[in-house]
Design a protein around this motif. Structure first.
Motif, PDB file in Angstrom:
ATOM      1  N   ALA A 166      -3.254  -2.603 -10.166  1.00  0.00           N
ATOM      2  CA  ALA A 166      -3.175  -3.288  -8.874  1.00  0.00           C
ATOM      3  C   ALA A 166      -1.725  -3.516  -8.455  1.00  0.00           C
ATOM      4  O   ALA A 166      -1.369  -3.343  -7.279  1.00  0.00           O
ATOM      5  CB  ALA A 166      -3.922  -4.616  -8.948  1.00  0.00           C
ATOM      6  N   LEU A 167      -0.890  -3.902  -9.403  1.00  0.00           N
ATOM      7  CA  LEU A 167       0.526  -4.122  -9.089  1.00  0.00           C
ATOM      8  C   LEU A 167       1.200  -2.814  -8.667  1.00  0.00           C
ATOM      9  O   LEU A 167       1.998  -2.786  -7.726  1.00  0.00           O
ATOM     10  CB  LEU A 167       1.245  -4.728 -10.289  1.00  0.00           C
ATOM     11  CG  LEU A 167       0.822  -6.162 -10.655  1.00  0.00           C
ATOM     12  CD1 LEU A 167       1.437  -6.572 -11.983  1.00  0.00           C
ATOM     13  CD2 LEU A 167       1.227  -7.136  -9.554  1.00  0.00           C
ATOM     14  N   ARG A 168       0.864  -1.741  -9.352  1.00  0.00           N
ATOM     15  CA  ARG A 168       1.430  -0.439  -8.977  1.00  0.00           C
ATOM     16  C   ARG A 168       0.949  -0.022  -7.582  1.00  0.00           C
ATOM     17  O   ARG A 168       1.712   0.543  -6.798  1.00  0.00           O
ATOM     18  CB  ARG A 168       1.066   0.610 -10.012  1.00  0.00           C
ATOM     19  CG  ARG A 168       1.838   0.456 -11.322  1.00  0.00           C
ATOM     20  CD  ARG A 168       1.680   1.655 -12.230  1.00  0.00           C
ATOM     21  NE  ARG A 168       2.613   1.589 -13.348  1.00  0.00           N
ATOM     22  CZ  ARG A 168       2.274   1.530 -14.628  1.00  0.00           C
ATOM     23  NH1 ARG A 168       0.996   1.523 -14.968  1.00  0.00           N
ATOM     24  NH2 ARG A 168       3.186   1.466 -15.571  1.00  0.00           N
ATOM     25  N   GLU A 169      -0.312  -0.300  -7.295  1.00  0.00           N
ATOM     26  CA  GLU A 169      -0.854   0.029  -5.976  1.00  0.00           C
ATOM     27  C   GLU A 169      -0.092  -0.717  -4.879  1.00  0.00           C
ATOM     28  O   GLU A 169       0.053  -0.223  -3.760  1.00  0.00           O
ATOM     29  CB  GLU A 169      -2.336  -0.332  -5.924  1.00  0.00           C
ATOM     30  CG  GLU A 169      -3.030   0.022  -4.622  1.00  0.00           C
ATOM     31  CD  GLU A 169      -4.469  -0.436  -4.595  1.00  0.00           C
ATOM     32  OE1 GLU A 169      -5.053  -0.455  -3.492  1.00  0.00           O
ATOM     33  OE2 GLU A 169      -5.005  -0.779  -5.664  1.00  0.00           O
ATOM     34  N   ALA A 170       0.388  -1.928  -5.204  1.00  0.00           N
ATOM     35  CA  ALA A 170       1.136  -2.727  -4.242  1.00  0.00           C
ATOM     36  C   ALA A 170       2.595  -2.298  -4.128  1.00  0.00           C
ATOM     37  O   ALA A 170       3.338  -2.869  -3.334  1.00  0.00           O
ATOM     38  CB  ALA A 170       1.057  -4.200  -4.627  1.00  0.00           C
ATOM     39  N   GLY A 171       2.999  -1.332  -4.930  1.00  0.00           N
ATOM     40  CA  GLY A 171       4.364  -0.835  -4.839  1.00  0.00           C
ATOM     41  C   GLY A 171       5.365  -1.516  -5.739  1.00  0.00           C
ATOM     42  O   GLY A 171       6.582  -1.380  -5.534  1.00  0.00           O
ATOM     43  N   VAL A 172       4.892  -2.261  -6.744  1.00  0.00           N
ATOM     44  CA  VAL A 172       5.814  -2.914  -7.672  1.00  0.00           C
ATOM     45  C   VAL A 172       6.483  -1.856  -8.542  1.00  0.00           C
ATOM     46  O   VAL A 172       5.808  -1.044  -9.178  1.00  0.00           O
ATOM     47  CB  VAL A 172       5.071  -3.937  -8.546  1.00  0.00           C
ATOM     48  CG1 VAL A 172       6.026  -4.582  -9.545  1.00  0.00           C
ATOM     49  CG2 VAL A 172       4.411  -4.998  -7.675  1.00  0.00           C
ATOM     50  N   GLU A 202      -6.247  -6.979  -6.658  1.00  0.00           N
ATOM     51  CA  GLU A 202      -6.149  -5.763  -5.856  1.00  0.00           C
ATOM     52  C   GLU A 202      -4.751  -5.640  -5.274  1.00  0.00           C
ATOM     53  O   GLU A 202      -4.099  -6.649  -4.957  1.00  0.00           O
ATOM     54  CB  GLU A 202      -7.165  -5.798  -4.706  1.00  0.00           C
ATOM     55  CG  GLU A 202      -8.611  -5.747  -5.142  1.00  0.00           C
ATOM     56  CD  GLU A 202      -9.560  -5.598  -3.962  1.00  0.00           C
ATOM     57  OE1 GLU A 202      -9.066  -5.450  -2.822  1.00  0.00           O
ATOM     58  OE2 GLU A 202     -10.776  -5.638  -4.170  1.00  0.00           O
ATOM     59  N   GLY A 203      -4.308  -4.410  -5.106  1.00  0.00           N
ATOM     60  CA  GLY A 203      -3.008  -4.173  -4.502  1.00  0.00           C
ATOM     61  C   GLY A 203      -2.903  -4.796  -3.123  1.00  0.00           C
ATOM     62  O   GLY A 203      -1.852  -5.335  -2.740  1.00  0.00           O
ATOM     63  N   TRP A 263      -4.294  -7.525  -2.072  1.00  0.00           N
ATOM     64  CA  TRP A 263      -4.065  -8.964  -2.168  1.00  0.00           C
ATOM     65  C   TRP A 263      -2.581  -9.253  -2.358  1.00  0.00           C
ATOM     66  O   TRP A 263      -2.051 -10.204  -1.790  1.00  0.00           O
ATOM     67  CB  TRP A 263      -4.834  -9.561  -3.337  1.00  0.00           C
ATOM     68  CG  TRP A 263      -6.321  -9.466  -3.232  1.00  0.00           C
ATOM     69  CD1 TRP A 263      -7.057  -9.041  -2.146  1.00  0.00           C
ATOM     70  CD2 TRP A 263      -7.261  -9.787  -4.248  1.00  0.00           C
ATOM     71  NE1 TRP A 263      -8.391  -9.091  -2.432  1.00  0.00           N
ATOM     72  CE2 TRP A 263      -8.560  -9.552  -3.721  1.00  0.00           C
ATOM     73  CE3 TRP A 263      -7.154 -10.256  -5.551  1.00  0.00           C
ATOM     74  CZ2 TRP A 263      -9.722  -9.770  -4.454  1.00  0.00           C
ATOM     75  CZ3 TRP A 263      -8.309 -10.470  -6.290  1.00  0.00           C
ATOM     76  CH2 TRP A 263      -9.581 -10.231  -5.743  1.00  0.00           C
ATOM     77  N   VAL A 264      -1.925  -8.426  -3.158  1.00  0.00           N
ATOM     78  CA  VAL A 264      -0.500  -8.624  -3.419  1.00  0.00           C
ATOM     79  C   VAL A 264       0.297  -8.389  -2.137  1.00  0.00           C
ATOM     80  O   VAL A 264       1.170  -9.191  -1.780  1.00  0.00           O
ATOM     81  CB  VAL A 264      -0.018  -7.694  -4.542  1.00  0.00           C
ATOM     82  CG1 VAL A 264       1.485  -7.841  -4.750  1.00  0.00           C
ATOM     83  CG2 VAL A 264      -0.767  -7.988  -5.837  1.00  0.00           C
ATOM     84  N   THR A 265       0.025  -7.304  -1.436  1.00  0.00           N
ATOM     85  CA  THR A 265       0.787  -7.011  -0.213  1.00  0.00           C
ATOM     86  C   THR A 265       0.498  -8.052   0.875  1.00  0.00           C
ATOM     87  O   THR A 265       1.405  -8.447   1.615  1.00  0.00           O
ATOM     88  CB  THR A 265       0.480  -5.597   0.299  1.00  0.00           C
ATOM     89  OG1 THR A 265      -0.941  -5.437   0.453  1.00  0.00           O
ATOM     90  CG2 THR A 265       0.970  -4.549  -0.690  1.00  0.00           C
TER      91      THR A 265
END
Length: 251
Positions: free
Chosen positions: A45-51, A107-108, A110-112
């Protein structure tokens, strides 16, 4: 923006987690949900958010081995979450996202969304979900709520340390950890006036978080989660059943 994140997955010596014990693994982060360990779900999920940089604060050898296999950086944990975050921000710098290994539904998006909703001036931000959103997303869910004038709120295990000044909040975090389920004790530190406003139901969540920040010398903000499921982590075996069902339905 070069954004880093730390996933808290430390364990106290001798402590037995009921979820890990029920699943026959050494640590809750290793519990498999829909075919993958919880830690892998959080990292994805963090990777999906671009971390760009993801670290795991862990001391269990099996969790460390899993983190290495997932190409995650490993940091040593401290005695508690706040001190582990202090190590992480010293190693990774700011801005830094903080979450936990049992946040398997993360989920990504949620992070974004969280990052987009944080006020530009905030040094520190915390994501919380209002009870009505949680119960709409998962009827019957039992969570711990902080009750304020603008509703009952539950933490979402997602924090953003936006600036180097955020380190000042970690010392306050240490003192709050022991009282996290007794908000009146936290509010009491602000003086009689603030405590009375809380007790008579006139203190909002945003006001309380902002006052906490002022106490630590930072600008702090509470962000309302758009999805009530953001407050659902895996603390109990019953949570595991619910989370497994939700992730399977997503697939």
């Amino acid at each position: 923006m070069n954004l880093s994140a730390v996933i808290l997955a430390g364990s106290r010596p001798g402590a037995i987690d009921p979820v890990a014990a029920a699943e026959g693994v050494a640590h809750k982060a290793l519990v498999r949900i829909d075919g993958a360990p919880m830690l892998a779900h959080v990292a994805a999920a963090l990777r999906e958010a671009g971390v760009q940089t993801i670290a795991v604060s862990a001391n269990d050898p099996s969790v460390i081995a899993l983190a290495v296999s997932l190409d995650l950086r490993v940091l040593r944990p401290a005695r508690g979450p706040s001190d582990s975050v202090a190590i992480a921000i010293a190693e990774l710098g700011a801005p830094l996202l903080v979450t936990t290994a049992d946040h398997a539904l993360l989920e990504g998006a949620w992070v974004t969304d969280f990052l987009a909703d944080i006020p530009a001036e905030a040094d520190v931000a915390v994501l919380l979900a209002e009870r009505r959103r949680i119960e709409a997303a998962m009827p019957g869910s039992r969570r711990t709520y902080l009750r304020f004038a603008d509703g009952a709120w539950s933490g979402c295990n997602l924090f953003h340390l936006a600036t180097p000044q955020a380190e000042r909040a970690i010392a306050l975090w240490r003192t709050v950890e022991a009282d996290r389920k007794r908000p009146w004790r936290i509010v009491r530190r602000f003086g009689v006036g603030m405590l009375l406003r809380y007790l008579i139901g006139r203190l909002t969540l945003g006001e309380a978080i902002a006052r906490l920040g002022q106490t630590a010398g930072v600008r702090a903000a509470a962000v309302a989660a758009r999805d009530g499921l953001a407050a659902v982590d895996v603390d109990k075996v019953s949570d595991l059943v619910d989370v497994d069902r939700i992730i399977a339905s997503r697939r």
